[in-house]
Design an enzyme around this catalytic site. Sequence first.
Site, PDB file in Angstrom:
ATOM      1  N   TYR A  59       0.521  -1.184   0.911  1.00 23.89           N
ATOM      2  CA  TYR A  59       0.426  -0.242  -0.017  1.00 23.89           C
ATOM      3  C   TYR A  59       1.045   1.545   0.026  1.00 23.89           C
ATOM      4  O   TYR A  59       0.737   2.190  -0.742  1.00 23.89           O
ATOM      5  CB  TYR A  59      -0.687  -0.148   1.292  1.00 23.89           C
ATOM      6  CG  TYR A  59      -2.201  -0.686   0.607  1.00 23.89           C
ATOM      7  CD1 TYR A  59      -3.277  -0.372  -0.058  1.00 23.89           C
ATOM      8  CD2 TYR A  59      -2.318  -2.100   1.599  1.00 23.89           C
ATOM      9  CE1 TYR A  59      -4.216  -1.493  -0.364  1.00 23.89           C
ATOM     10  CE2 TYR A  59      -3.402  -2.805   0.672  1.00 23.89           C
ATOM     11  CZ  TYR A  59      -4.053  -2.620  -0.183  1.00 23.89           C
ATOM     12  OH  TYR A  59      -5.288  -3.759  -0.002  1.00 23.89           O
ATOM     13  N   HIS A 112     -14.399   1.280  -0.824  1.00 18.27           N
ATOM     14  CA  HIS A 112     -13.579   0.623  -0.516  1.00 18.27           C
ATOM     15  C   HIS A 112     -12.302   1.526  -0.080  1.00 18.27           C
ATOM     16  O   HIS A 112     -11.142   0.962   0.001  1.00 18.27           O
ATOM     17  CB  HIS A 112     -12.661   0.178  -2.015  1.00 18.27           C
ATOM     18  CG  HIS A 112     -14.207  -1.415  -2.306  1.00 18.27           C
ATOM     19  ND1 HIS A 112     -14.031  -1.292  -3.700  1.00 18.27           N
ATOM     20  CD2 HIS A 112     -15.279  -1.784  -1.926  1.00 18.27           C
ATOM     21  CE1 HIS A 112     -14.609  -2.700  -3.688  1.00 18.27           C
ATOM     22  NE2 HIS A 112     -15.324  -2.609  -2.736  1.00 18.27           N
ATOM     23  N   CYS A 141       0.796   4.717  15.749  1.00 15.99           N
ATOM     24  CA  CYS A 141      -0.179   6.271  15.886  1.00 15.99           C
ATOM     25  C   CYS A 141       0.327   6.885  16.330  1.00 15.99           C
ATOM     26  O   CYS A 141       0.627   6.231  17.434  1.00 15.99           O
ATOM     27  CB  CYS A 141      -1.395   5.456  15.930  1.00 15.99           C
ATOM     28  SG  CYS A 141      -2.600   6.940  16.346  1.00 15.99           S
ATOM     29  N   GLY A 179     -15.891   1.081 -15.617  1.00 14.83           N
ATOM     30  CA  GLY A 179     -14.904   0.596 -15.755  1.00 14.83           C
ATOM     31  C   GLY A 179     -15.208   0.193 -15.220  1.00 14.83           C
ATOM     32  O   GLY A 179     -14.096   0.345 -13.962  1.00 14.83           O
TER      33      GLY A 179
HETATM   34  P1  NAD Z   1     -11.658  -4.767 -12.554  1.00 13.84           P
HETATM   35  O1  NAD Z   1     -10.195  -4.642 -12.317  1.00 13.84           O
HETATM   36  O2  NAD Z   1     -11.827  -5.750 -11.857  1.00 13.84           O
HETATM   37  O3  NAD Z   1     -11.761  -3.908 -13.916  1.00 13.84           O
HETATM   38  C1  NAD Z   1     -11.814  -3.178 -14.883  1.00 13.84           C
HETATM   39  C2  NAD Z   1     -12.038  -2.917 -15.706  1.00 13.84           C
HETATM   40  O4  NAD Z   1     -12.390  -1.645 -16.841  1.00 13.84           O
HETATM   41  C3  NAD Z   1     -12.059  -4.095 -16.395  1.00 13.84           C
HETATM   42  O5  NAD Z   1     -13.657  -5.085 -17.177  1.00 13.84           O
HETATM   43  C4  NAD Z   1     -11.338  -3.505 -17.875  1.00 13.84           C
HETATM   44  O6  NAD Z   1     -11.938  -4.422 -18.758  1.00 13.84           O
HETATM   45  C5  NAD Z   1     -12.634  -2.446 -17.894  1.00 13.84           C
HETATM   46  N1  NAD Z   1     -11.397  -1.218 -18.379  1.00 13.84           N
HETATM   47  C6  NAD Z   1      -9.973  -0.514 -18.224  1.00 13.84           C
HETATM   48  N2  NAD Z   1      -9.191   0.225 -18.736  1.00 13.84           N
HETATM   49  C7  NAD Z   1     -10.666   1.221 -19.027  1.00 13.84           C
HETATM   50  C8  NAD Z   1     -11.031   2.189 -19.717  1.00 13.84           C
HETATM   51  N3  NAD Z   1      -9.883   3.418 -20.316  1.00 13.84           N
HETATM   52  N4  NAD Z   1     -12.116   2.537 -19.715  1.00 13.84           N
HETATM   53  C9  NAD Z   1     -13.033   2.083 -19.785  1.00 13.84           C
HETATM   54  N5  NAD Z   1     -12.818   0.458 -18.757  1.00 13.84           N
HETATM   55  C10 NAD Z   1     -11.506   0.248 -18.559  1.00 13.84           C
HETATM   56  O7  NAD Z   1     -12.252  -3.183 -11.398  1.00 13.84           O
HETATM   57  P2  NAD Z   1     -13.417  -3.529 -10.454  1.00 13.84           P
HETATM   58  O8  NAD Z   1     -14.098  -3.725 -11.055  1.00 13.84           O
HETATM   59  O9  NAD Z   1     -12.902  -1.983 -10.003  1.00 13.84           O
HETATM   60  O10 NAD Z   1     -12.931  -4.235  -9.258  1.00 13.84           O
HETATM   61  C11 NAD Z   1     -11.597  -4.259  -8.707  1.00 13.84           C
HETATM   62  C12 NAD Z   1     -11.604  -4.200  -7.196  1.00 13.84           C
HETATM   63  O11 NAD Z   1      -9.853  -3.751  -6.781  1.00 13.84           O
HETATM   64  C13 NAD Z   1     -12.021  -2.446  -6.899  1.00 13.84           C
HETATM   65  O12 NAD Z   1     -13.029  -3.643  -5.752  1.00 13.84           O
HETATM   66  C14 NAD Z   1     -11.259  -1.633  -6.266  1.00 13.84           C
HETATM   67  O13 NAD Z   1     -11.304  -1.107  -5.462  1.00 13.84           O
HETATM   68  C15 NAD Z   1     -10.067  -1.956  -6.272  1.00 13.84           C
HETATM   69  N6  NAD Z   1      -8.885  -1.187  -7.614  1.00 13.84           N
HETATM   70  C16 NAD Z   1      -9.012  -0.214  -7.428  1.00 13.84           C
HETATM   71  C17 NAD Z   1      -8.378   0.201  -8.256  1.00 13.84           C
HETATM   72  C18 NAD Z   1      -8.200   2.372  -7.947  1.00 13.84           C
HETATM   73  O14 NAD Z   1      -8.467   2.727  -7.072  1.00 13.84           O
HETATM   74  N7  NAD Z   1      -7.472   2.917  -9.210  1.00 13.84           N
HETATM   75  C19 NAD Z   1      -7.234   0.314  -8.813  1.00 13.84           C
HETATM   76  C20 NAD Z   1      -7.234  -1.514  -8.859  1.00 13.84           C
HETATM   77  C21 NAD Z   1      -7.922  -2.374  -8.331  1.00 13.84           C
END
Ligand code: NAD
Length: 237
Positions: A59, A112, A141, A179
């Site tokens: 993280y 989340h 902390c 997304g």
């Molecule tokens: P996921 O990775 O499962 O799905 C992401 C989706 O976005 C995919 O289906 C992909 O095809 C699509 N995608 C990729 N590029 C894109 C674009 N330019 N435009 C539109 N769509 C696009 O992610 P999720 O469904 O959010 O679930 C994953 C979990 O992981 C979530 O709970 C989240 O909290 C966490 N996560 C968060 C981040 C972040 O904060 N940015 C990053 C990774 C994972």
Amino acid sequence: MLKLTPATKVLVLTGAGISAESGIRTFRDSGGLWENNRVEEVATPEAFSSNPIKVWEFYRQRYEDSISRKPNPAHFALVKLEHFLGDNFLLVTQNVDCLHLKAGSKRVLEMHGSLATCICTHCHSKLAIKDIDLTKYIPTCPFCNGVLRPDIVWFGEIPHYLSLIDDALRNCSIFLIVGTSGVVYPAAGFVLTAKLMGAKTIAINLEKPDNLSYIDEFYQGKSGEILPELVDKWING
Ligand code: NAD
């Protein structure tokens, strides 16, 4: 073509895909963040109990990486939509990257958690990561010296704001999903509630999401290209 008025209630759910064009790796895509990190080893309460150093390392890297990331046109399109709808707009995000807040969205529920904060496991204080000594392997902390944990909802934990989100799902006329792969629950199931309660469901995603059968209108492609154009049309006709 859909035409919104300021009285239309719009609920938006975003996932990792909306931040992909800001250079943040997604979850399940190939080359994604989790390809080199097993979920069980970095994103569960059990992982934190057995190896907090490894979890903090993961993280810490994500936090440091997120600082330089900037919102993209899809984030800004949602700010524009919020300006138009005011209190009839609500944004629920699964992302922890703070990019919606950086873009200027105000009505945001980070279901989340957030990379920008951490929580004391002893006194439960919530602290900004920027105020924490991150050079320690396990940050502590400043008030009680308890072990700090990232403010992230890990697998096996209950997401925040579920009751507020459920209310919004039942009361929105448009449920817009951007997304997200439709794989991670409970967020993946929100579309079903919205649809059963009469909302029109719209999704934008690079690939077909797993819950596509509940989507009324699907736009396949990059959200940074598709969403700004759609928001303009929905607002201006
Ligand atoms: P996921 O990775 O499962 O799905 C992401 C989706 O976005 C995919 O289906 C992909 O095809 C699509 N995608 C990729 N590029 C894109 C674009 N330019 N435009 C539109 N769509 C696009 O992610 P999720 O469904 O959010 O679930 C994953 C979990 O992981 C979530 O709970 C989240 O909290 C966490 N996560 C968060 C981040 C972040 O904060 N940015 C990053 C990774 C994972």
